[in-house]
Design a protein around this motif. Structure first.
Motif, mmCIF file in Angstrom:
data_model
loop_
_atom_site.group_PDB
_atom_site.id
_atom_site.type_symbol
_atom_site.label_atom_id
_atom_site.label_comp_id
_atom_site.label_asym_id
_atom_site.label_seq_id
_atom_site.Cartn_x
_atom_site.Cartn_y
_atom_site.Cartn_z
ATOM 1 N N GLU A 14 0.831 -1.200 0.000
ATOM 2 C CA GLU A 14 0.000 0.000 0.000
ATOM 3 C C GLU A 14 0.874 1.261 0.000
ATOM 4 O OE1 GLU A 14 -2.537 1.523 3.463
ATOM 5 O OE2 GLU A 14 -3.971 0.409 2.225
ATOM 6 N N GLY A 15 0.561 2.176 -0.930
ATOM 7 C CA GLY A 15 1.322 3.415 -1.031
ATOM 8 C C GLY A 15 2.497 3.344 -1.975
ATOM 9 N N LYS A 16 2.751 2.150 -2.549
ATOM 10 C CA LYS A 16 3.877 1.993 -3.474
ATOM 11 C C LYS A 16 3.381 1.403 -4.790
ATOM 12 C CE LYS A 16 7.377 1.308 0.147
ATOM 13 N NZ LYS A 16 8.447 0.433 0.658
ATOM 14 N N PRO A 17 4.083 1.655 -5.893
ATOM 15 C CA PRO A 17 3.643 1.132 -7.194
ATOM 16 C C PRO A 17 3.757 -0.396 -7.249
ATOM 17 C CG PRO A 17 5.795 2.173 -7.400
ATOM 18 C CD PRO A 17 5.302 2.499 -6.014
ATOM 19 N N ARG A 18 2.920 -0.980 -8.086
ATOM 20 C CA ARG A 18 2.935 -2.438 -8.268
ATOM 21 C C ARG A 18 4.209 -2.879 -8.981
ATOM 22 N NH1 ARG A 18 -2.331 -5.324 -10.672
ATOM 23 N NH2 ARG A 18 -3.046 -4.587 -8.616
#
Length: 319
Positions: free
Chosen positions: A143-147
């Protein structure tokens, strides 16, 4: 000359004895094949002795993980490369011999290994499915970071699934009619089913963070199956066997740290089956499906969902 004649008589006597033994065993096999505790208004054995069958088999697997890492949610989904095989089978009075071929594996494009053993009788039956899969691809996100996409062969998954059933109405309802065509369903019928499932898995990741997950589950439950015969040449089958896990042993190791994982009710193993069979005289065509789904853990700690499925396309002849 006398010696040669004696040898000829001995050889002929042995050949006749061998033929008599073959006829005796064939008679016993035929009697066993025809003798069944069934209601012949609903199901019967085929009148022929031989069944020749060709199949195209397609299978796949997927793994989904969700959890919390120091209060931050994360999730990952991984899918194995599809597996396709061709198989030929010969059945004589219930005794089968088969041969399978994987073209992709012969060309070096597929490195996974899979073994399927299926035995379906009217009262009971089971699936035994073992897979050693390395061709997983997918993604990971916090959560909060790119995939982030995961490269192939980061995940190695070894899994064993065993599913068994007992059909209460086995005199009128036939699993083999839908999946092995060793019986013919003449009228629609259903049955309540007792079910048992077992699963063992080992998932290992080899990336910047190494992890090892071991899972052993045993479940019991009940379900229902139905064979619908809208016309004499058609058969549609659908069944679901949900089981609740009554024994669970799960361990997770990340690098050198062991993470405790507790059992959370309800955890389930669900086996679903479907089939469509169409007969043209002594010829038949059809498709069958077996789907296994497992859900263990919870999202506040670690939840693991995985599925394993197989679809078969069938063409056969009775001789």
């Amino acid at each position: 000359m006398v010696t040669l004649l004696s040898l000829g008589f001995t050889t002929d006597a042995q050949a006749q004895k061998f033929r008599r033994s073959l006829l005796h065993y064939d008679s016993l096999l035929s009697e066993r094949y025809r003798r069944s505790n069934i209601d012949t208004m609903y199901i019967t054995r085929p009148k022929t002795r031989w069944t020749l069958k060709g199949r195209i088999n397609v299978s796949g697997a997927a793994l989904k993980i969700e959890g919390m890492d120091q209060g931050v949610p994360y999730k990952s989904e991984m899918r194995a490369a599809y597996k396709s095989t061709l198989s030929l089978g010969v059945n004589y009075l219930g005794v089968s011999l088969g041969l399978s071929l994987n073209p992709a594996k012969l060309m070096g494009k597929y490195k996974d290994f899979e073994l399927n053993v299926n035995l379906y009788n009217n009262p009971w039956g089971f699936d035994f499915i073992y897979q050693d899969a390395r061709n997983f691809t997918g993604w990971y996100e916090t959560e909060g970071k790119p995939r982030t996409d995961t490269p192939p062969e980061v995940l190695t998954l070894k899994s064993l699934n065993v599913n068994a059933y007992y059909a209460f109405n086995h005199r009128r309802f036939s699993y083999p009619a839908a999946f092995t065509q060793s019986y013919i369903q003449h009228r629609s019928a259903g049955s309540f089913l007792l079910a048992a499932s077992a699963q063992a898995q080992q998932a290992e990741t080899n990336a910047s963070i190494k992890s090892l997950l071991n899972v052993t589950n045993i479940g019991i439950g009940a379900g229902y199956g139905y064979n619908w015969v809208p016309a004499s040449t058609w058969l549609f089958h659908l069944s679901a066997l949900p089981t609740f896990i009554v024994y669970s042993n799960t361990s997770l190791k990340v690098d050198d740290n062991r993470i405790p994982l507790d059992y959370h009710f309800p955890e389930v193993i669900i086996t679903a089956r479907g089939a469509i069979v169409r007969q043209f005289g002594r010829m038949f065509v059809g498709t069958t499906m077996v789907f296994n789904y497992t859900n263990i853990g919870n999202r506040n700690d670690l939840e693991i969902q995985n599925n394993k499925w197989r679809v078969r396309f069938i063409v056969g002849f009775r001789l």
